[in-house]
Design a protein around this motif. Structure first.
Motif, PDB file in Angstrom:
ATOM      1  N   GLN A 104       3.543  77.284-164.441  1.00  0.00           N
ATOM      2  CA  GLN A 104       4.425  78.122-163.632  1.00  0.00           C
ATOM      3  C   GLN A 104       3.573  78.997-162.720  1.00  0.00           C
ATOM      4  OE1 GLN A 104       7.656  77.634-163.413  1.00  0.00           O
ATOM      5  NE2 GLN A 104       7.211  75.950-164.785  1.00  0.00           N
ATOM      6  N   ASN A 105       3.036  78.371-161.710  1.00  0.00           N
ATOM      7  CA  ASN A 105       2.082  79.007-160.818  1.00  0.00           C
ATOM      8  C   ASN A 105       2.245  78.353-159.460  1.00  0.00           C
ATOM      9  OD1 ASN A 105      -0.291  79.579-159.343  1.00  0.00           O
ATOM     10  ND2 ASN A 105      -1.433  79.944-161.227  1.00  0.00           N
ATOM     11  N   SER A 106       2.633  79.126-158.466  1.00  0.00           N
ATOM     12  CA  SER A 106       2.909  78.527-157.170  1.00  0.00           C
ATOM     13  C   SER A 106       1.642  78.142-156.419  1.00  0.00           C
ATOM     14  CB  SER A 106       3.745  79.485-156.304  1.00  0.00           C
ATOM     15  OG  SER A 106       3.032  80.683-156.117  1.00  0.00           O
ATOM     16  N   ALA A 107       0.474  78.434-156.987  1.00  0.00           N
ATOM     17  CA  ALA A 107      -0.746  77.907-156.391  1.00  0.00           C
ATOM     18  C   ALA A 107      -0.856  76.404-156.606  1.00  0.00           C
ATOM     19  CB  ALA A 107      -1.965  78.610-156.976  1.00  0.00           C
ATOM     20  N   ILE A 108      -0.102  75.863-157.566  1.00  0.00           N
ATOM     21  CA  ILE A 108      -0.071  74.429-157.797  1.00  0.00           C
ATOM     22  C   ILE A 108       1.212  73.881-157.196  1.00  0.00           C
ATOM     23  CG2 ILE A 108      -0.013  72.598-159.522  1.00  0.00           C
ATOM     24  CD1 ILE A 108      -1.511  74.360-161.401  1.00  0.00           C
ATOM     25  N   GLY A 109       1.089  72.879-156.345  1.00  0.00           N
ATOM     26  CA  GLY A 109       2.268  72.281-155.738  1.00  0.00           C
ATOM     27  C   GLY A 109       3.074  71.504-156.759  1.00  0.00           C
ATOM     28  N   VAL A 110       4.326  71.288-156.440  1.00  0.00           N
ATOM     29  CA  VAL A 110       5.162  70.451-157.292  1.00  0.00           C
ATOM     30  C   VAL A 110       4.751  68.998-157.115  1.00  0.00           C
ATOM     31  CG1 VAL A 110       7.102  72.045-157.183  1.00  0.00           C
ATOM     32  CG2 VAL A 110       6.941  70.212-155.503  1.00  0.00           C
ATOM     33  N   GLY A 111       5.051  68.168-158.105  1.00  0.00           N
ATOM     34  CA  GLY A 111       4.820  66.732-158.000  1.00  0.00           C
ATOM     35  C   GLY A 111       6.111  65.954-157.956  1.00  0.00           C
ATOM     36  N   VAL A 112       7.230  66.663-158.172  1.00  0.00           N
ATOM     37  CA  VAL A 112       8.567  66.077-158.020  1.00  0.00           C
ATOM     38  C   VAL A 112       9.340  67.011-157.103  1.00  0.00           C
ATOM     39  CG1 VAL A 112      10.675  65.321-159.155  1.00  0.00           C
ATOM     40  CG2 VAL A 112       8.475  65.062-160.329  1.00  0.00           C
ATOM     41  N   ILE A 113       9.568  66.579-155.883  1.00  0.00           N
ATOM     42  CA  ILE A 113      10.207  67.426-154.882  1.00  0.00           C
ATOM     43  C   ILE A 113      11.706  67.137-154.835  1.00  0.00           C
ATOM     44  CG2 ILE A 113       9.855  65.828-152.948  1.00  0.00           C
ATOM     45  CD1 ILE A 113       9.395  69.651-152.798  1.00  0.00           C
ATOM     46  N   THR A 114      12.492  68.164-154.572  1.00  0.00           N
ATOM     47  CA  THR A 114      13.947  68.045-154.490  1.00  0.00           C
ATOM     48  C   THR A 114      14.399  68.194-153.045  1.00  0.00           C
ATOM     49  OG1 THR A 114      14.228  68.948-156.717  1.00  0.00           O
ATOM     50  CG2 THR A 114      16.137  68.997-155.270  1.00  0.00           C
ATOM     51  N   TYR A 115      15.323  67.340-152.642  1.00  0.00           N
ATOM     52  CA  TYR A 115      15.885  67.372-151.282  1.00  0.00           C
ATOM     53  C   TYR A 115      17.382  67.637-151.360  1.00  0.00           C
ATOM     54  CZ  TYR A 115      11.585  64.755-150.382  1.00  0.00           C
ATOM     55  OH  TYR A 115      10.279  64.356-150.320  1.00  0.00           O
ATOM     56  N   ARG A 116      17.874  68.438-150.445  1.00  0.00           N
ATOM     57  CA  ARG A 116      19.298  68.669-150.280  1.00  0.00           C
ATOM     58  C   ARG A 116      19.683  68.224-148.882  1.00  0.00           C
ATOM     59  NH1 ARG A 116      23.032  71.446-154.145  1.00  0.00           N
ATOM     60  NH2 ARG A 116      21.670  72.060-155.848  1.00  0.00           N
ATOM     61  N   ASP A 117      20.524  67.212-148.810  1.00  0.00           N
ATOM     62  CA  ASP A 117      20.994  66.702-147.522  1.00  0.00           C
ATOM     63  C   ASP A 117      19.839  66.409-146.574  1.00  0.00           C
ATOM     64  OD1 ASP A 117      23.858  66.683-147.950  1.00  0.00           O
ATOM     65  OD2 ASP A 117      23.722  68.860-147.993  1.00  0.00           O
ATOM     66  N   GLY A 118      18.765  65.839-147.123  1.00  0.00           N
ATOM     67  CA  GLY A 118      17.676  65.359-146.298  1.00  0.00           C
ATOM     68  C   GLY A 118      16.577  66.343-146.021  1.00  0.00           C
ATOM     69  N   VAL A 119      16.666  67.573-146.541  1.00  0.00           N
ATOM     70  CA  VAL A 119      15.626  68.578-146.304  1.00  0.00           C
ATOM     71  C   VAL A 119      14.981  68.940-147.626  1.00  0.00           C
ATOM     72  CG1 VAL A 119      15.218  70.971-145.634  1.00  0.00           C
ATOM     73  CG2 VAL A 119      16.636  69.511-144.202  1.00  0.00           C
ATOM     74  N   ALA A 120      13.638  68.902-147.662  1.00  0.00           N
ATOM     75  CA  ALA A 120      12.915  69.308-148.865  1.00  0.00           C
ATOM     76  C   ALA A 120      13.187  70.781-149.137  1.00  0.00           C
ATOM     77  CB  ALA A 120      11.419  69.063-148.678  1.00  0.00           C
ATOM     78  N   THR A 121      13.684  71.091-150.337  1.00  0.00           N
ATOM     79  CA  THR A 121      14.068  72.457-150.651  1.00  0.00           C
ATOM     80  C   THR A 121      12.844  73.319-150.897  1.00  0.00           C
ATOM     81  OG1 THR A 121      14.256  71.961-153.010  1.00  0.00           O
ATOM     82  CG2 THR A 121      16.224  71.670-151.664  1.00  0.00           C
ATOM     83  N   LEU A 122      13.077  74.627-151.002  1.00  0.00           N
ATOM     84  CA  LEU A 122      12.006  75.549-151.345  1.00  0.00           C
ATOM     85  C   LEU A 122      11.368  75.070-152.642  1.00  0.00           C
ATOM     86  CD1 LEU A 122      14.048  78.714-150.495  1.00  0.00           C
ATOM     87  CD2 LEU A 122      11.921  78.100-149.351  1.00  0.00           C
ATOM     88  N   PRO A 123      10.069  74.809-152.656  1.00  0.00           N
ATOM     89  CA  PRO A 123       9.470  74.006-153.724  1.00  0.00           C
ATOM     90  C   PRO A 123       9.082  74.808-154.959  1.00  0.00           C
ATOM     91  CG  PRO A 123       7.849  74.480-152.053  1.00  0.00           C
ATOM     92  CD  PRO A 123       9.124  75.119-151.592  1.00  0.00           C
ATOM     93  N   GLY A 124       9.376  74.235-156.122  1.00  0.00           N
ATOM     94  CA  GLY A 124       8.922  74.822-157.369  1.00  0.00           C
ATOM     95  C   GLY A 124       9.764  75.978-157.853  1.00  0.00           C
ATOM     96  N   TYR A 125      10.112  76.869-156.955  1.00  0.00           N
ATOM     97  CA  TYR A 125      10.958  78.007-157.262  1.00  0.00           C
ATOM     98  C   TYR A 125      12.292  77.809-156.542  1.00  0.00           C
ATOM     99  CZ  TYR A 125       6.672  79.872-159.094  1.00  0.00           C
ATOM    100  OH  TYR A 125       5.530  80.031-159.823  1.00  0.00           O
ATOM    101  N   PHE A 126      13.225  78.717-156.762  1.00  0.00           N
ATOM    102  CA  PHE A 126      14.563  78.616-156.168  1.00  0.00           C
ATOM    103  C   PHE A 126      15.238  77.293-156.558  1.00  0.00           C
ATOM    104  CE2 PHE A 126      11.779  80.959-153.228  1.00  0.00           C
ATOM    105  CZ  PHE A 126      12.412  82.184-153.196  1.00  0.00           C
ATOM    106  N   GLN A 127      15.025  76.857-157.802  1.00  0.00           N
ATOM    107  CA  GLN A 127      15.572  75.576-158.240  1.00  0.00           C
ATOM    108  C   GLN A 127      16.825  75.731-159.096  1.00  0.00           C
ATOM    109  OE1 GLN A 127      14.160  72.445-157.231  1.00  0.00           O
ATOM    110  NE2 GLN A 127      13.333  73.971-155.838  1.00  0.00           N
ATOM    111  N   SER A 128      17.364  76.948-159.195  1.00  0.00           N
ATOM    112  CA  SER A 128      18.528  77.177-160.053  1.00  0.00           C
ATOM    113  C   SER A 128      19.847  77.015-159.309  1.00  0.00           C
ATOM    114  CB  SER A 128      18.446  78.580-160.675  1.00  0.00           C
ATOM    115  OG  SER A 128      18.285  79.567-159.667  1.00  0.00           O
ATOM    116  N   GLU A 129      19.813  76.465-158.113  1.00  0.00           N
ATOM    117  CA  GLU A 129      21.039  76.253-157.333  1.00  0.00           C
ATOM    118  C   GLU A 129      22.002  75.356-158.104  1.00  0.00           C
ATOM    119  OE1 GLU A 129      22.260  74.777-152.809  1.00  0.00           O
ATOM    120  OE2 GLU A 129      20.169  74.921-153.439  1.00  0.00           O
ATOM    121  N   PRO A 130      23.250  75.775-158.287  1.00  0.00           N
ATOM    122  CA  PRO A 130      24.177  74.988-159.111  1.00  0.00           C
ATOM    123  C   PRO A 130      24.613  73.706-158.413  1.00  0.00           C
ATOM    124  CG  PRO A 130      25.328  76.829-158.096  1.00  0.00           C
ATOM    125  CD  PRO A 130      23.872  77.009-157.767  1.00  0.00           C
ATOM    126  N   TYR A 131      25.031  72.742-159.208  1.00  0.00           N
ATOM    127  CA  TYR A 131      25.577  71.486-158.700  1.00  0.00           C
ATOM    128  C   TYR A 131      27.096  71.647-158.564  1.00  0.00           C
ATOM    129  CZ  TYR A 131      21.124  69.170-159.812  1.00  0.00           C
ATOM    130  OH  TYR A 131      19.805  68.803-159.856  1.00  0.00           O
TER     131      TYR A 131
END
Length: 727
Positions: A104-131
């Protein structure tokens, strides 16, 4: 001021951080299923059948998410093979096949990236957006270097939200109540203005009391959830050739700082003793503009533009106890904003030769403000011991060009070749300040103004063979890269400034089949990964409160097999997914500051082992369970007229795995197996649906994640009633 435990928070983002993934646009008319029920994926910029493409993937429709009780990113691990998601509130460790993010350190990039409607989301953090109001979720396993770009070494998740439609006024409303005083209100409204213009509104409100029993002199809001999310989507199709989709999302997520106990403790992880201020909030938004135009020749031109901004605030007990004096707490407040732009030129699907070309640019800036990143002005700011404060900015850029060609060598036999050139930069314009109790002002200030540049070429070569209408075989080799970067200021100066990119090479074979006139679909595949320069956060043995990023010098090997099946036989339907995997770390020595004794030298390649210096060679990869299994089944019982009663059961097993490369049980590094049983009983009549639901019915209390010296619990048993109406 922040306490000295920099290794477990976004404040360490004076390293490369992670927003160097490149977004994958979704066509405006994308759906999770074609009209004939065929599951489609969009990972390669086209709507293609899951059963006819050389990618290992799990696709869940919005209806699947509701039926399987997947309400957020954390629930995906119980519905997809080879996947673990360990959430710590502020961020998560998202791993596929043991590749992703382990610290849990933002100096390390994520290795599994999440996209919403074609845009890579804020990486690693801000991942609690509900479905909510979701069309589909695609979980892609293995490196996605050609189309997803950087930070997709383990895979990628593509989330497509529901789009406006032109033919009707419609939508849905949902109300839910459960234990822990859990209240959820959700809904969407689609309004067409004409045959060419439509708008859709969607929102989600959720409140839940804490799962935790917290003792000690804590203050704040320990683990209560208060979520508010909204979305507006506008679709405009002035001509059959031109389609424009504009979406805006807003989220305000309060998660209470997540109380935690010490990782070395035994017993119920939901019972904790803390002596710090406990609070946490993510506020973030996103705007996406998707425009595409189809030429008379059949070529499609597409543009995806995105802007995102978020602020994360956190305060928690850094030592996970109320007995250590002086108290160690952690406070952090950062902001991040991302601008991104992608262009595609896509050939028609007809003929033996198909191709796609694309270009991408992204600018990501992390801002660590003055005041030491406090959670709020109301929290105390007097150091109780030695404090470290970091202020400044961490800008990053990504520039890429990519393409893929496919050619049909013979009837049913196709070769595809794709590649991506990328250039990434990471810079630090910051300073670290050290404070000590009773001394006004900083006792030491260390400035850092540095920059690093990485250039990489990744790609994929695949052979696809459609044996007959019901069988498809494929083989490919693919590569992926996670960018290197810079370590933050180290007051003792013993840390390497820069670290290298990490690379993965993936060899895969797969067989996809359709049985019983399309009622059963199966996918079977095997993979062998070679993982180089694995980035890992290692504590400085001379200053155990400071972490820096190192590369594992040896080659890590990961290999395994995955199987999934989906069956639908009239009233009865089921799904099953499983994976078996193995991993072996290459040559690597690292210092474990938790061990007693004097600090000694510890070279990553040669050690020598002894004292705090531990030989980790041959250890398993962190967050890489040897077995995952999920299975669900339901049966629709007709009750007459238009009413049906549908019982459903889902079970998921994630085998025990390690939360640290040191793999020392005495320090709590072992995460025991998770066995999660969910059930629903749904009554549907006309437009109304009433469902009784239960998750984690056996009430397993388990450690969900290791975060520095702390352990965090998974969700206990929840149950309640949900009522919804579509119109």
């Amino acid at each position: 001021m922040r306490k000295l435990l920099l290794s477990v928070s976004a404040v360490a983002l004076l390293g490369p951080a992670s927003a160097l993934a490149q977004g994958a646009p979704a066509p405006i008319d994308e759906t999770a299923n074609a009209d004939d029920g065929e599951i489609v994926v969009t990972a390669e910029r086209r709507n293609v059948s899951l059963q006819r493409t050389s990618v290992a993937a799990t696709v869940l429709t919005g209806e699947d998410l509701v039926r399987k009780s997947v309400n957020s990113v954390e629930g995906l691990q119980f519905a997809s093979p080879s996947l673990t998601v360990n959430t710590t509130g502020q961020g998560n460790a998202f791993n596929i096949r043991g590749i992703g993010k382990t610290e849990q350190n933002s100096a390390i990039g994520v290795g599994v990236i999440t996209y919403r409607d074609g845009v890579a989301t804020l990486p690693g953090y801000f991942q609690s957006e509900p479905y909510y109001d979701i069309a589909s979720v695609e979980v892609l396993r293995g490196p996605q270097g050609t189309f997803a770009g950087g930070n997709a070494t383990g895979g990628a998740v593509f989330i497509t939200e529901q789009n406006p439609v032109f033919d009707r006024v419609g939508g849905y409303f949902l109300a839910q109540y459960g234990n822990y005083d859990h209240i959820k209100l959700q809904g969407a409204l689609n309004i067409p203005d004409s045959d060419t213009l439509a708008i859709r509104f969607a929102g989600n409100m959720e409140r839940r009391d804490t799962f935790y029993d917290v003792s000690g002199p804590w203050t704040g809001n320990p683990g209560n959830r208060r979520d508010y999310s909204g979305r507006v989507s506008i679709a405009w199709e002035p001509t059959p050739e031109l389609r424009i989709l504009l979406k805006g999302d807003y989220n305000n997520i309060e998660y209470g700082g997540l109380p935690a106990s010490r990782a070395t403790e035994a017993g119920d992880p939901l019972k904790v003793a803390n002596d710090a201020h406990l609070s946490g909030r993510d506020e973030f938004g996103r705007i996406v503009l998707n425009a595409q135009y189809k030429l008379a020749s059949g070529l499609t031109l597409r543009s995806i533009s995105g802007f995102q901004r978020g602020t994360t605030q956190i305060s928690y007990d850094a030592d996970g106890t109320a007995t250590i004096v002086p108290a160690l707490s952690f406070r952090d407040r950062i902001s991040e904003e991302i601008w991104s732009q992608e262009f595609n030129i896509i050939s028609p699907d007809t003929g033996p030769f198909t191709w796609i070309l694309g270009g991408y640019y992204q600018h990501d800036k992390i801002i660590i403000p003055e005041k030491g990143g406090y959670y709020s002005d109301a929290t105390p700011n007097t150091p109780t011991a030695l404090d470290i404060e970091i202020v400044g900015t961490n800008p990053k850029t990504a520039l890429a060009a990519f393409g893929q060609v496919g050619y049909e060598l013979a009837d049913g036999l196709q070769i595809t070749v794709g590649g991506r050139w990328s250039r990434t930069t990471s810079a630090n314009d910051a300073e670290a300040r050290a404070y000590f109790t009773g001394i006004p002002g900083p006792i030491l200030t260390l400035a850092q103004v540095d920059r690093t540049v990485n250039r990489k070429v990744n790609g994929k070569v695949a052979i696809n063979w459609t044996v007959d209408p019901d069988n498809f075989l494929y083989a490919f080799v693919a590569t992926g890269t996670k960018a290197g970067g810079l370590n933050g200021p180290n007051i003792l100066g013993r840390t390497p400034l820069a670290f290298d990119p990490e690379d993965v090479t993936d060899f895969e074979l797969g067989w996809k089949s359709t049985w019983f006139d399309g009622h059963l679909r199966t996918q079977l595949g095997g993979y062998y990964n070679i993982y180089k320069n694995f980035q890992i956060s290692i504590v400085d043995p001379f200053a155990p409160s400071i972490s820096s990023i190192f590369n594992v010098p040896g080659k890590t090997k990961l290999y395994g097999a995955e199987f999934s099946a989906q069956g639908s036989f009239d009233a009865f339907s089921f799904d099953v997914a499983a994976s078996v995997s193995n991993s072996k770390l290459g040559t690597f020595f690292a210092a474990d500051p938790r061990l007693g004794g004097a600090a000694t030298a510890c070279d990553p390649e040669s050690g020598p082992a002894g004292g705090r210096c531990v030989d980790l060679s041959g250890n398993e990869q962190a967050y890489a369970p040897k077995l995952t299994l999920s299975a669900g089944a339901q049966y629709a019982i007709p009750l007459g007229s238009d009413a049906t009663l549908t019982p459903r059961v889902d079970f998921a097993h994630i085998a025990a795995n390690w939360g640290s490369l040191f793999q020392n049980r005495l320090f709590g590094d072992r995460l025991e197996a998770r066995n999660i049983l969910n059930a629903q009983l749904t009554l549907t009549t006309g437009d109304w649906t009433v469902a009784a639901y239960g998750t984690n019915l056996t009430n397993q209390h388990y450690v969900a994640a290791i975060n520095g010296a702390r352990r965090l619990a998974g969700a206990p048993r929840q149950y309640g009633l949900r009522v919804s109406r579509s119109f």
